[in-house]
Design a protein around this motif. Sequence first.
Motif, PDB file in Angstrom:
ATOM      1  N   VAL A   4      -9.877   4.080  -2.154  1.00  0.00           N
ATOM      2  CA  VAL A   4      -9.594   2.699  -1.789  1.00  0.00           C
ATOM      3  C   VAL A   4     -10.838   1.924  -1.906  1.00  0.00           C
ATOM      4  N   VAL A  13       0.424   4.007  -2.672  1.00  0.00           N
ATOM      5  CA  VAL A  13       0.073   5.427  -2.247  1.00  0.00           C
ATOM      6  C   VAL A  13       1.292   6.750  -2.786  1.00  0.00           C
ATOM      7  N   TRP A  62       0.850  -0.610  -0.295  1.00  0.00           N
ATOM      8  CA  TRP A  62       0.067   0.232  -0.012  1.00  0.00           C
ATOM      9  C   TRP A  62       0.820   0.984  -0.371  1.00  0.00           C
ATOM     10  N   TRP A 103      -4.225   7.771   2.920  1.00  0.00           N
ATOM     11  CA  TRP A 103      -4.266   8.617   1.377  1.00  0.00           C
ATOM     12  C   TRP A 103      -6.004   9.259   1.529  1.00  0.00           C
ATOM     13  N   ALA A 117      -4.323   1.912   3.858  1.00  0.00           N
ATOM     14  CA  ALA A 117      -3.821   2.574   2.915  1.00  0.00           C
ATOM     15  C   ALA A 117      -5.582   4.318   2.835  1.00  0.00           C
ATOM     16  N   ARG A 145      -0.138   9.907  -5.566  1.00  0.00           N
ATOM     17  CA  ARG A 145      -0.201  10.962  -5.169  1.00  0.00           C
ATOM     18  C   ARG A 145       0.544  11.374  -6.394  1.00  0.00           C
TER      19      ARG A 145
END
Length: 384
Positions: free
Chosen positions: A74, A43, A39, A69, A65, A47
């Motif tokens: 997700v 992530v 994860w 995030w 995650a 980004r």
Amino acid sequence: MPRRLLILGSTGSIGTQALDVVARAEDLEVVGLSAGAQWEPLVEQARRTGVRRIALADGDAAARAAEAWTDGEVLTGAEGLVRLVLESGADLVLNALVGSAGLGPTVATLGEGIDLALANKESLVVGGELVMQLAEATGAQVLPVDSEHSALHQLLHGEPAGAVEKLVLTASGGPFRGRTRAELEDVTVEQALAHPTWAMGGKITIDSATLMNKGLEVIEAHHLFGTPYERIDVVVHPQSIVHSYVTLVDGAALAHLGHPDMRVPIAYALHHPDRVDVPVRPLDLAEVGSLTFEPVDAGTFPCLRLAREAGVAGGTAPCVLNAANEVAVHAFLEGRLPFLGIAAVIEETLGRLGSQPVRAFESLYVADREAREVAAEQVGALSA
């Protein structure tokens, strides 16, 4: 308008190289990413690319995650993967998942008529006949990402039906080329993971060491190009410069050559039918000096024979082969099975389950489950 790309398995070897290709392209926009359990790198990729939706197969990883995030959604598990495909609005899906977990997303992609860049060879090994029928029914393209099948795709382009005599896949021979069966009895996981020319994930590297990878590719080529098994050959080529070749009915042979770099077939699939600049060293044959070829040692590496036999048997046999191989390779990587035990587990599982007709995808899931149970029993027996 840029092409909207969804990458499944974005944290693996193929996925990370695909993102490198995308970073150099103005005509590709990433709209979704997925991983198994990694994860944190997923992530970070989300980004960097600005995607609003990611998926993780592992539930715990997905929960972490989601905490870390908060810029998007997700999704979780096999259902989350399929949702990602169906709801991402992608024009093209790169399936770089490892193992039979890639079949569901492949079916979802083609069922929606979305073009598929396929690095997950198990999709075709397990369900090739149904997968290719689905692609034909919806008009979706299947663009191979394996270097060998990408080479064949390019070589066969424009050749009329009936012009091709044979497809010849090349194999590096893996880290144990030239060894006898007796010399493979005590090989370690570390030795098996030391591939001479390609940097790949653990599962595919072990498959390369046993030559199962080439066996899976033979089945994949059969489905991709509609070629009978007796017209698909394998030759060992240690330099990995010739990625595959075809022989034609007039006696000519056409080969695809280049330095081993997966960004080349990835870029071909993602930009097809266009070609783009890829920052790889041009091939200079005078600098290479010599290329060598040799037959496969089928006695030392029985996995290639087992794969071919399963392909010829058809039905659920390739699914059983794949499931047993996944279980056996996992056991070897964990130190629970010797290297030569991988082929033994596969052969015994195939012998016990044989081949049943495939009438729907459900019969494949049943065969996969049964094969994993039988293979796990065999692993236990061999390691006892």
